[in-house]
Design an enzyme around this catalytic site. Structure first.
Site, PDB file in Angstrom:
ATOM      1  N   SER A 259      83.540  12.883 -22.649  1.00  0.00           N
ATOM      2  CA  SER A 259      84.648  12.230 -23.233  1.00  0.00           C
ATOM      3  C   SER A 259      85.305  13.163 -24.449  1.00  0.00           C
ATOM      4  O   SER A 259      85.594  14.005 -24.148  1.00  0.00           O
ATOM      5  CB  SER A 259      83.619  11.002 -24.047  1.00  0.00           C
ATOM      6  OG  SER A 259      84.669  10.181 -24.395  1.00  0.00           O
TER       7      SER A 259
ATOM      8  N   ARG B 222      85.125  -1.436 -32.769  1.00  0.00           N
ATOM      9  CA  ARG B 222      83.968  -1.147 -31.582  1.00  0.00           C
ATOM     10  C   ARG B 222      83.668  -1.989 -30.751  1.00  0.00           C
ATOM     11  O   ARG B 222      83.533  -1.799 -29.634  1.00  0.00           O
ATOM     12  CB  ARG B 222      82.522  -0.900 -32.586  1.00  0.00           C
ATOM     13  CG  ARG B 222      81.426  -0.590 -31.728  1.00  0.00           C
ATOM     14  CD  ARG B 222      81.529   0.749 -31.196  1.00  0.00           C
ATOM     15  NE  ARG B 222      80.203   1.157 -30.621  1.00  0.00           N
ATOM     16  CZ  ARG B 222      80.169   2.464 -30.274  1.00  0.00           C
ATOM     17  NH1 ARG B 222      81.223   3.351 -30.170  1.00  0.00           N
ATOM     18  NH2 ARG B 222      78.847   2.968 -29.590  1.00  0.00           N
TER      19      ARG B 222
ATOM     20  N   ASP C  81      84.511   4.337 -14.504  1.00  0.00           N
ATOM     21  CA  ASP C  81      85.327   4.565 -16.017  1.00  0.00           C
ATOM     22  C   ASP C  81      86.639   4.036 -15.819  1.00  0.00           C
ATOM     23  O   ASP C  81      87.567   4.586 -14.954  1.00  0.00           O
ATOM     24  CB  ASP C  81      85.155   6.216 -16.177  1.00  0.00           C
ATOM     25  CG  ASP C  81      85.386   6.515 -17.597  1.00  0.00           C
ATOM     26  OD1 ASP C  81      86.098   5.651 -18.297  1.00  0.00           O
ATOM     27  OD2 ASP C  81      85.125   7.524 -17.917  1.00  0.00           O
TER      28      ASP C  81
ATOM     29  N   HIS D  14      82.664   4.129 -18.592  1.00  0.00           N
ATOM     30  CA  HIS D  14      82.859   5.255 -19.300  1.00  0.00           C
ATOM     31  C   HIS D  14      81.393   5.710 -19.743  1.00  0.00           C
ATOM     32  O   HIS D  14      81.040   6.986 -19.845  1.00  0.00           O
ATOM     33  CB  HIS D  14      83.657   5.365 -20.390  1.00  0.00           C
ATOM     34  CG  HIS D  14      84.004   6.482 -21.207  1.00  0.00           C
ATOM     35  ND1 HIS D  14      84.288   7.602 -20.806  1.00  0.00           N
ATOM     36  CD2 HIS D  14      83.674   6.650 -22.433  1.00  0.00           C
ATOM     37  CE1 HIS D  14      84.527   8.470 -21.682  1.00  0.00           C
ATOM     38  NE2 HIS D  14      83.854   7.898 -22.723  1.00  0.00           N
ATOM     39  N   ASP D  15      80.646   4.907 -20.125  1.00  0.00           N
ATOM     40  CA  ASP D  15      79.115   4.954 -21.001  1.00  0.00           C
ATOM     41  C   ASP D  15      78.197   5.684 -19.950  1.00  0.00           C
ATOM     42  O   ASP D  15      77.312   6.072 -20.125  1.00  0.00           O
ATOM     43  CB  ASP D  15      78.625   3.875 -21.617  1.00  0.00           C
ATOM     44  CG  ASP D  15      79.291   3.857 -23.036  1.00  0.00           C
ATOM     45  OD1 ASP D  15      79.575   4.758 -23.565  1.00  0.00           O
ATOM     46  OD2 ASP D  15      78.862   2.620 -23.730  1.00  0.00           O
TER      47      ASP D  15
HETATM   48  C1  LIG Z   1      71.030   6.707 -35.084  1.00  0.00           C
HETATM   49  C2  LIG Z   1      72.124   7.252 -34.415  1.00  0.00           C
HETATM   50  O1  LIG Z   1      72.949   7.621 -34.436  1.00  0.00           O
HETATM   51  S1  LIG Z   1      71.650   6.757 -32.561  1.00  0.00           S
HETATM   52  C3  LIG Z   1      73.346   6.680 -31.701  1.00  0.00           C
HETATM   53  C4  LIG Z   1      73.743   8.028 -31.405  1.00  0.00           C
HETATM   54  N1  LIG Z   1      74.878   8.053 -30.784  1.00  0.00           N
HETATM   55  C5  LIG Z   1      75.139   7.658 -29.551  1.00  0.00           C
HETATM   56  O2  LIG Z   1      74.202   7.613 -28.784  1.00  0.00           O
HETATM   57  C6  LIG Z   1      76.612   7.397 -29.235  1.00  0.00           C
HETATM   58  C7  LIG Z   1      76.542   6.807 -27.825  1.00  0.00           C
HETATM   59  N2  LIG Z   1      75.799   5.640 -27.487  1.00  0.00           N
HETATM   60  C8  LIG Z   1      76.380   4.673 -27.203  1.00  0.00           C
HETATM   61  O3  LIG Z   1      77.606   4.326 -27.034  1.00  0.00           O
HETATM   62  C9  LIG Z   1      75.558   3.560 -26.601  1.00  0.00           C
HETATM   63  O4  LIG Z   1      74.664   3.457 -27.475  1.00  0.00           O
HETATM   64  C10 LIG Z   1      75.053   3.579 -25.109  1.00  0.00           C
HETATM   65  C11 LIG Z   1      75.846   4.004 -24.434  1.00  0.00           C
HETATM   66  C12 LIG Z   1      73.843   4.769 -25.437  1.00  0.00           C
HETATM   67  C13 LIG Z   1      74.290   2.203 -24.842  1.00  0.00           C
HETATM   68  O5  LIG Z   1      73.971   1.999 -23.659  1.00  0.00           O
HETATM   69  P1  LIG Z   1      73.058   1.024 -23.043  1.00  0.00           P
HETATM   70  O6  LIG Z   1      71.760   1.773 -23.106  1.00  0.00           O
HETATM   71  O7  LIG Z   1      73.501   0.743 -21.633  1.00  0.00           O
HETATM   72  O8  LIG Z   1      72.814  -0.101 -23.908  1.00  0.00           O
HETATM   73  P2  LIG Z   1      73.563  -1.606 -23.730  1.00  0.00           P
HETATM   74  O9  LIG Z   1      74.983  -1.574 -23.778  1.00  0.00           O
HETATM   75  O10 LIG Z   1      72.983  -2.283 -22.461  1.00  0.00           O
HETATM   76  O11 LIG Z   1      72.928  -2.309 -25.037  1.00  0.00           O
HETATM   77  C14 LIG Z   1      71.681  -2.519 -25.444  1.00  0.00           C
HETATM   78  C15 LIG Z   1      71.684  -3.374 -26.675  1.00  0.00           C
HETATM   79  O12 LIG Z   1      72.604  -4.465 -26.674  1.00  0.00           O
HETATM   80  C16 LIG Z   1      71.583  -5.432 -26.846  1.00  0.00           C
HETATM   81  N3  LIG Z   1      71.801  -6.844 -26.151  1.00  0.00           N
HETATM   82  C17 LIG Z   1      72.151  -7.012 -24.828  1.00  0.00           C
HETATM   83  N4  LIG Z   1      72.376  -8.155 -24.693  1.00  0.00           N
HETATM   84  C18 LIG Z   1      72.590  -8.916 -25.694  1.00  0.00           C
HETATM   85  C19 LIG Z   1      73.093 -10.104 -26.233  1.00  0.00           C
HETATM   86  N5  LIG Z   1      73.339 -11.106 -25.406  1.00  0.00           N
HETATM   87  N6  LIG Z   1      73.175 -10.403 -27.393  1.00  0.00           N
HETATM   88  C20 LIG Z   1      72.987  -9.400 -28.380  1.00  0.00           C
HETATM   89  N7  LIG Z   1      72.694  -8.031 -27.966  1.00  0.00           N
HETATM   90  C21 LIG Z   1      72.264  -7.712 -26.869  1.00  0.00           C
HETATM   91  C22 LIG Z   1      70.200  -5.018 -26.499  1.00  0.00           C
HETATM   92  O13 LIG Z   1      69.176  -5.713 -27.100  1.00  0.00           O
HETATM   93  C23 LIG Z   1      70.299  -3.454 -26.753  1.00  0.00           C
HETATM   94  O14 LIG Z   1      70.205  -3.494 -28.236  1.00  0.00           O
HETATM   95  P3  LIG Z   1      69.521  -2.146 -29.033  1.00  0.00           P
HETATM   96  O15 LIG Z   1      70.271  -1.069 -28.461  1.00  0.00           O
HETATM   97  O16 LIG Z   1      69.543  -2.425 -30.360  1.00  0.00           O
HETATM   98  O17 LIG Z   1      67.866  -1.841 -28.494  1.00  0.00           O
HETATM   99  N1  LIG Z   2      79.821   5.175 -26.419  1.00  0.00           N
HETATM  100  C1  LIG Z   2      80.617   6.557 -26.583  1.00  0.00           C
HETATM  101  C2  LIG Z   2      81.870   6.528 -26.033  1.00  0.00           C
HETATM  102  C3  LIG Z   2      82.854   7.552 -26.499  1.00  0.00           C
HETATM  103  O1  LIG Z   2      82.766   8.237 -25.484  1.00  0.00           O
HETATM  104  C4  LIG Z   2      80.504   6.752 -28.116  1.00  0.00           C
HETATM  105  O2  LIG Z   2      80.215   5.914 -28.929  1.00  0.00           O
HETATM  106  O3  LIG Z   2      80.186   7.871 -28.555  1.00  0.00           O
END
Ligand SMILES: CC(=O)SCCNC(=O)CCNC(=O)[C@H](O)C(C)(C)COP(=O)(O)OP(=O)(O)OC[C@H]1O[C@@H](n2cnc3c(N)ncnc32)[C@H](O)[C@@H]1OP(=O)(O)O
Ligand SMILES: N[C@@H](CCO)C(=O)O
Length: 386
Positions: A171, A243, A336, A366-367
């Site tokens: 990305s 977001r 994506d 995309h994720d």
């Molecule tokens: C401290 C930090 O910096 S950590 C993060 C670092 N940065 C990154 O990782 C950036 C990129 N990450 C992301 O964009 C995202 O977090 C991703 C792509 C990793 C998420 O992907 P997935 O694992 O598929 O998670 P998904 O989209 O299914 O979301 C899961 C969350 O939604 C919550 N959820 C699911 N359904 C619901 C609902 N109906 N209502 C409320 N919450 C819900 C889950 O409880 C879970 O919560 P948690 O993440 O707090 O444990």
């Molecule tokens: N979920 C990703 C998407 C951007 O590529 C992020 O938050 O960085």
């Protein structure tokens, strides 16, 4: 990997700065360097006092031939892999990718992951302080992906790395990885591009534009000068809206329908002010990002992504991509909708010697490049070779 030959005439790097990687440092510890000179910017002017945060894993080989650069996406950071740590309550965003015996095997590779310039997880961004002690806020300059890459080049110089055995990015990280390979073909030996385009197109800019409007129309935005307003006084509503919108573009329609259907959230009644499950899910992701990310950084990084155009000033996309000398793999996620596969197909077709386009199978949109770590690991292993 073919052994690296040190380019003749490159001056020896200065001794490590305070905060810079030293032999024997523990893996995955966030470190930083401050650049000695102001960073010249593509739009004119310069950014003084730049600090670049990064994490490393493994040991740099005496001939410097085993360094791998991993570049994060919009809201990622330098903590690529490993358990939660102080200041980072979640495991790394590609957890399991780095370590002994893993795709980025630390018995073989020295892995470096910087926090992007303009970000808010250690590198200089709008929430950071200027050399005079005031917060940057609205005075923080407009950045392009080339400026961000230029800062990473200076970081590499400070670490004594004059050639990357591999550069990996997805990305926004892929945009910078591509900039590395086009601007510095002699410093990029292998290249893994994931879910990124050659240039941000009209629709991607349009999605970004709505997000920028959401943040800037928050009454707590104050033109970008809100950082000293006190806890809870930032443009959180705007960032949360941004977001929510972005997150829909990051996921697949089939996935959202399959996961949430038309279901109501718990006992809530959408006909009486309650939420559908998918609304609650977006609320959750909005709240999570607001807790960990600065709105000013989100604006700067989003504008930088909009600036991404590998062909700018280089005679167009095809001419720019012809500069790449790296052994290249390009992969996209089949579902994506933000950076569709056609964009990675173009990269694979135009980068000299790039192997055929690879597809990450995932319903997550995309994720998928963040979620399908095993498939990413297989691509890394393939590119790295035995
Ligand atoms: C401290 C930090 O910096 S950590 C993060 C670092 N940065 C990154 O990782 C950036 C990129 N990450 C992301 O964009 C995202 O977090 C991703 C792509 C990793 C998420 O992907 P997935 O694992 O598929 O998670 P998904 O989209 O299914 O979301 C899961 C969350 O939604 C919550 N959820 C699911 N359904 C619901 C609902 N109906 N209502 C409320 N919450 C819900 C889950 O409880 C879970 O919560 P948690 O993440 O707090 O444990
Ligand atoms: N979920 C990703 C998407 C951007 O590529 C992020 O938050 O960085």
């Amino acid at each position: 990997m073919t052994p690296r030959t040190k380019p003749a005439g490159r001056p020896a790097p200065p001794p490590p700065a305070r905060g810079a990687w030293q032999e024997g440092d523990p893996p995955g510890r966030r470190q930083w360097v401050r650049l000695a000179e102001p960073l010249p910017l593509e739009s004119g002017g310069e950014l003084p006092g730049v600090r670049m945060a990064y994490e490393t894993w493994g040991r740099l080989a005496p001939d410097g031939s085993n360094a791998v650069l991993v570049l994060h996406a919009l809201t990622g950071d330098s903590h690529v892999s490993g358990p939660a740590q102080p200041g980072h309550p979640s495991p790394g965003w590609w957890d399991g990718l780095i370590g002994p015996g893993r795709a980025l095997d630390t018995d073989r590779w020295f892995v470096v992951a910087p926090n992007v310039l303009g970000g808010c997880q250690g590198s200089t961004g709008p929430a950071a302080r200027r050399p005079d002690g005031r917060r940057w806020g609205s005075a923080f300059p407009f950045l392009t992906t080339r400026d961000q890459t230029a800062a990473e080049v200076l970081l590499a110089d400070r670490l004594g790395i004059d050639r990357w055995a591999m550069v990996v990015g997805g990305s926004m990280g892929g945009m910078r990885a591509l900039e590395w390979a086009v601007t510095h073909p002699e410093r990029t030996e292998a290249l893994l591009l994931l879910a990124c385009p050659a240039a941000s197109g009209a629709e991607q800019i349009a999605w970004s534009s709505i997000q920028l409007h959401a943040i800037r129309s928050d009454r707590n935005w104050h033109g970008g000068d809100y950082h000293d307003a006190g806890p809870g006084r930032g443009p959180h509503l705007g960032l949360g809206l941004a977001r929510r919108l972005a997150h829909v573009t990051y996921r697949g329609p089939a996935e959202l329908d399959a996961r949430f259907e038309r279901a109501a959230q718990g006992t809530e009644d959408p006909w009486r002010g309650g939420r559908y499950q998918v609304e609650s899910y977006l609320d959750h992701h909005a709240a999570k990002l607001v807790r960990r990310f600065d709105a000013g950084s989100y604006v700067v990084l989003t504008e930088a992504m909009n600036s991404h155009d590998i062909g700018r000033g280089r005679g167009g996309t095809a001419a720019a991509l012809r500069r790449v000398r790296a052994r290249t793999l390009v992969a996209g996620v089949e579902s994506d909708r933000l950076y569709p596969l056609a964009e990675q197909r173009l990269l694979a077709a135009r980068i000299p010697g790039a192997d055929r386009l690879r597809t990450i199978e995932s319903p997550n949109g995309h994720d998928g490049f963040l979620i399908e770590t095993e498939q990413v690991a297989a691509l890394v292993r393939e590119l790295a070779g035995p």
